[in-house]
Design a protein around this motif. Structure first.
Motif, PDB file in Angstrom:
ATOM      1  N   PHE A  34       0.873  -1.169   0.000  1.00 21.82           N
ATOM      2  CA  PHE A  34       0.000   0.000   0.000  1.00 21.82           C
ATOM      3  C   PHE A  34       0.911   1.221   0.000  1.00 21.82           C
ATOM      4  O   PHE A  34       1.711   1.385   0.919  1.00 21.82           O
ATOM      5  N   PRO A  35       0.817   2.070  -1.048  1.00 22.62           N
ATOM      6  CA  PRO A  35       1.813   3.135  -1.238  1.00 22.62           C
ATOM      7  C   PRO A  35       1.260   4.556  -1.135  1.00 22.62           C
ATOM      8  O   PRO A  35       1.207   5.274  -2.135  1.00 22.62           O
ATOM      9  N   PRO A  36       0.845   4.999   0.048  1.00 22.07           N
ATOM     10  CA  PRO A  36       0.265   6.345   0.128  1.00 22.07           C
ATOM     11  C   PRO A  36       1.308   7.450   0.019  1.00 22.07           C
ATOM     12  O   PRO A  36       2.455   7.280   0.446  1.00 22.07           O
ATOM     13  N   GLU A  37       0.882   8.566  -0.543  1.00 23.95           N
ATOM     14  CA  GLU A  37       1.711   9.759  -0.502  1.00 23.95           C
ATOM     15  C   GLU A  37       1.335  10.517   0.769  1.00 23.95           C
ATOM     16  O   GLU A  37       0.156  10.817   0.982  1.00 23.95           O
ATOM     17  N   HIS A  43      -8.345   8.380   3.711  1.00 23.80           N
ATOM     18  CA  HIS A  43      -9.805   8.416   3.720  1.00 23.80           C
ATOM     19  C   HIS A  43     -10.375   7.037   3.370  1.00 23.80           C
ATOM     20  O   HIS A  43      -9.616   6.087   3.129  1.00 23.80           O
ATOM     21  N   GLY A  45     -11.626   5.935   0.779  1.00 26.98           N
ATOM     22  CA  GLY A  45     -11.160   5.416  -0.514  1.00 26.98           C
ATOM     23  C   GLY A  45      -9.865   4.641  -0.341  1.00 26.98           C
ATOM     24  O   GLY A  45      -9.679   3.559  -0.920  1.00 26.98           O
ATOM     25  N   LYS A  48     -10.324   1.122   0.888  1.00 27.04           N
ATOM     26  CA  LYS A  48     -10.581   0.099  -0.135  1.00 27.04           C
ATOM     27  C   LYS A  48      -9.259  -0.506  -0.612  1.00 27.04           C
ATOM     28  O   LYS A  48      -9.120  -1.719  -0.727  1.00 27.04           O
ATOM     29  N   SER A  49      -8.289   0.358  -0.884  1.00 25.25           N
ATOM     30  CA  SER A  49      -6.991  -0.099  -1.362  1.00 25.25           C
ATOM     31  C   SER A  49      -6.241  -0.883  -0.273  1.00 25.25           C
ATOM     32  O   SER A  49      -5.592  -1.898  -0.551  1.00 25.25           O
ATOM     33  N   LEU A 231      -1.052  -3.068  -7.288  1.00 18.36           N
ATOM     34  CA  LEU A 231      -2.421  -2.638  -7.545  1.00 18.36           C
ATOM     35  C   LEU A 231      -2.531  -1.123  -7.440  1.00 18.36           C
ATOM     36  O   LEU A 231      -2.074  -0.534  -6.466  1.00 18.36           O
ATOM     37  N   CYS A 232      -3.103  -0.523  -8.441  1.00 20.82           N
ATOM     38  CA  CYS A 232      -3.282   0.922  -8.382  1.00 20.82           C
ATOM     39  C   CYS A 232      -4.595   1.276  -9.055  1.00 20.82           C
ATOM     40  O   CYS A 232      -5.258   0.406  -9.632  1.00 20.82           O
ATOM     41  N   ASP A 233      -4.982   2.541  -8.948  1.00 14.65           N
ATOM     42  CA  ASP A 233      -6.299   2.850  -9.481  1.00 14.65           C
ATOM     43  C   ASP A 233      -6.247   3.094 -10.980  1.00 14.65           C
ATOM     44  O   ASP A 233      -5.191   3.270 -11.591  1.00 14.65           O
ATOM     45  N   PHE A 260      -7.549  -0.989 -10.752  1.00 14.66           N
ATOM     46  CA  PHE A 260      -8.949  -1.200 -10.339  1.00 14.66           C
ATOM     47  C   PHE A 260      -9.611   0.157 -10.138  1.00 14.66           C
ATOM     48  O   PHE A 260      -8.938   1.181 -10.000  1.00 14.66           O
ATOM     49  N   ARG A 262     -11.429   3.326  -8.565  1.00 15.04           N
ATOM     50  CA  ARG A 262     -11.423   4.010  -7.276  1.00 15.04           C
ATOM     51  C   ARG A 262     -12.801   3.950  -6.659  1.00 15.04           C
ATOM     52  O   ARG A 262     -13.808   3.844  -7.357  1.00 15.04           O
ATOM     53  N   LEU A 263     -12.839   4.066  -5.372  1.00 14.68           N
ATOM     54  CA  LEU A 263     -14.109   4.167  -4.662  1.00 14.68           C
ATOM     55  C   LEU A 263     -14.592   5.617  -4.691  1.00 14.68           C
ATOM     56  O   LEU A 263     -13.826   6.541  -4.389  1.00 14.68           O
ATOM     57  N   LEU A 270     -13.749  12.418  -1.953  1.00 14.83           N
ATOM     58  CA  LEU A 270     -12.599  11.595  -1.579  1.00 14.83           C
ATOM     59  C   LEU A 270     -11.381  12.032  -2.371  1.00 14.83           C
ATOM     60  O   LEU A 270     -11.134  11.550  -3.469  1.00 14.83           O
ATOM     61  N   LYS A 272      -7.478  13.793  -1.059  1.00 17.46           N
ATOM     62  CA  LYS A 272      -6.765  14.472   0.025  1.00 17.46           C
ATOM     63  C   LYS A 272      -6.666  15.964  -0.235  1.00 17.46           C
ATOM     64  O   LYS A 272      -6.773  16.772   0.682  1.00 17.46           O
TER      65      LYS A 272
END
Ligand code: ATP
Ligand code: MG
Length: 562
Positions: A34-37, A43, A45, A48-49, A231-233, A260, A262-263, A270, A272
């Motif tokens: 899971f690669p958040p910036e 959030h 969304g 989901k990831s 996996l990315c959006d 996939f 996005r939610l 949603l 940031k």
């Protein structure tokens, strides 16, 4: 982990993984990330990831890394890094010892860039950002090659080193991959992979004044970590050829990028960046304002990790974007709280009731069941006395037909109390009812009928002398529009904000709540689910947040309007 069902059901991603395993690709390993910036708070969304990535790792006995995609020093802060760690843990996931930072790979990414240059696959370009855009062409027109595209390897190596050594100003030069200015995919038209930015970085300090672009950092970071399925959006679908190109040119471990949808959630924003606008513009109190769709906001609102995981599981994964009804999220939390939250009596809009034939100083301890859905939750005592409070709306001077609550001459059951019959009421100068007088049937203790006579209505109450005051924050949706970001040109999504999304009232709650711990959740009988605020509630002043009403009142409204 408790109750984690995520991604057990098959979908297009598990189909890909199953096939890879049957081909013994990557020695049949499954390793996700899971690669958040770290440029804001996570959030729903992201949930989901997170559920998808960590869930797949669990399903396939694999691993999932947490990696901060911290390649843009100007937007990122340590506060966000810390909050993300807290939120993912809260959701119930564990990266063990695999917490990584893309910024820790800056040396390797630099060496990789040097290799590209040496192989004639990258060049230093002196065009300005505007010129680069101009030269790029459009979807219908091919791009134009940069005049610096054919610099020699030696010159490129020298210039790139000087870029790193701080000899040039921000924006004066970039490193670009040398691919194809006529490609039908704009991402392949000699994309920028390094830029000059004299900025302090939260992890590497002042060591670097050049920073890799997302497309250069992301795939290579995946590769360095031995990720198998990245996996990315869906917005990155058109970047996949570039992802593959970079890895192929470097000839390093090749993860498979899979996109996939996005939610999106109705009446919700949603992103940031947009959520930050709400915080900075003081439209909400902070990132964890209970109206925010951030994980910290949902937590403070009273959402449980299980309810969010169940929600993510239910919505599933697909390739096509859609908007999920916010009612589905509310369904998930109602379902969980119905099973697990203790019931209590709380009166939100108090109206005094005096039971004239009840002994003046008598106090009885009535037995109340804590949770009818869970026998093990046991029971408690609630004090009953001559003066009580009920909800204003549970009394009508002129009741309509089928009104089964209190009205002159009418009998109701007080939950866990007695049958009472209204004999009189008193109004103030404005004509508002301020006191209701009743008699009680001493034979109906506990609320059971003494002679089989039927009483249709049951209402809740608190003892006037024993009840405690609590501040109750009634939250409603933050946006009035189904799709708040869908605004006409010249308009701003913030115009869709619901200006009545918070009402603060003083309620009277049963005395057992005196000990209520911050963060604990209750069902106020007949009123909804409420959570003790984790920031503002104290021993002196109880503060509750309304998590959700008992029923979907919006759906009811929408139906009524049809
Ligand atoms: P935002 O616009 O909210 O900042 P982002 O995609 O820029 O979103 P990142 O921190 O880059 O945020 O996201 C980390 C991971 O979470 C990415 O893999 C991204 O695809 C995923 N993600 C972000 N938003 C959603 C969403 N609404 N639905 C599903 N996945 C999401
Ligand atoms: Mg982003």
């Amino acid at each position: 982990m408790d109750n984690l069902e995520s991604t057990r059901s098959s979908n297009f991603i598990t189909n890909i993984i199953d096939k890879d395993i049957s081909n013994n690709k990557n020695d049949s390993r499954v390793h996700t990330r899971f690669p958040p910036e770290p440029n804001g708070y996570l959030h729903i969304g992201h949930a989901k990831s997170i559920c998808l990535n960590f869930g797949l790792a669990k399903t396939y006995n694999g691993k999932c890394n947490l990696r901060y995609d911290d390649t843009n020093p100007s937007r990122e802060e340590v506060e966000y890094v810390d909050s993300m760690i807290e939120d993912i843990r809260w959701l119930g996931f564990d990266w063990e010892d695999r917490l990584f930072y893309a910024s820790n790979y800056f040396d390797t990414l630099y060496e990789y860039a040097v290799k590209l240059i040496e192989d004639g696959n990258a060049f230093v370009c002196d065009l300005t950002a505007d010129q680069i855009r101009e030269y790029r062409g459009t979807l219908t027109e091919p791009g134009k090659e940069s005049p610096h595209r054919n610099r020699t390897v030696e010159e490129n190596l020298d210039l790139f080193k000087k870029m790193r050594d701080g000899e040039f100003e921000d924006g004066s030069r970039v490193l670009r991959a040398k691919i194809d200015m006529t490609s039908g995919n704009l991402n392949m038209r000699d994309p920028v992979i390094y830029r000059i930015l004299h900025a302090n970085h939260h992890n590497t300090g002042d060591k670097w004044c050049i920073y890799p672009m997302y497309d250069w950092a992301h795939g290579q970071s995946d590769s360095i970590e031995g990720i198998t399925h990245s996996l990315c959006d869906i917005s990155f679908e058109a970047h996949r050829p570039l992802y593959d190109w970079c890895i192929d040119k470097l000839d390093i471990h090749h993860p498979q990028q899979i996109e996939f949808a996005r939610l999106n959630i109705s009446y919700t924003v949603l992103s940031k960046r947009k959520l930050r606008e709400l915080v900075e513009g003081n439209y909400v109190a902070d990132w964890d304002d209970p109206r925010m769709p951030t994980l910290s906001g949902l937590k403070r609102r009273g959402y449980t990790p299980v309810s969010i995981r169940n929600f993510c599981d239910r919505i599933g994964v697909a390739k096509k974007e859609s908007i999920v009804a916010v009612a589905d999220l509310e369904f998930s939390i109602r379902e969980d709280l119905n099973k697990h939250s203790p019931r209590v009596l709380a009166v939100l809009n108090p109206l005094k009731v005096i039971i004239d034939n009840y002994p003046d100083d008598q106090v009885e301890e009535m037995d109340a069941i804590n949770n009818p859905e869970d026998e093990s939750a046991g029971s408690r005592k609630i004090p009953f006395s001559k003066e009580l409070y009920i909800e204003k709306e549970d009394f009508r001077e002129d009741p309509p037909k089928k009104y089964f609550r209190l009205a002159p001459g009418k009998e109701v059951r007080l939950r866990y109390g007695y049958f009472i019959t209204c004999t009189d009421f008193i109004k103030d100068d404005n004509g508002e009812v301020i006191e209701v007088h009743c008699t009680y049937d001493p034979e109906s203790r506990g609320g059971s009928s003494p002679d089989g006579r039927k009483v249709k209505g049951t209402i809740h109450w608190v003892s006037a002398e024993h009840a405690i005051e609590a501040e109750v924050r009634l939250y409603d949706r933050l946006f009035m529009a189904y799709d708040p970001l869908n605004v006409e040109e010249g308009h701003d999504f913030k115009e869709n904000i619901n200006t009545n999304s918070l009402e603060v009232i003083t309620a009277l709650v049963e005395p057992s709540l005196k000990e209520a711990k911050p963060g604990s959740r209750y069902q106020f009988e007949r009123r909804g689910y409420y959570c003790v605020d984790s920031k503002d509630s104290t021993n002196e002043k109880l503060v509750f947040n309304r998590t959700v009403t008992l029923r979907d009142t919006w759906a009811k409204l929408e139906k009524a309007n049809k």
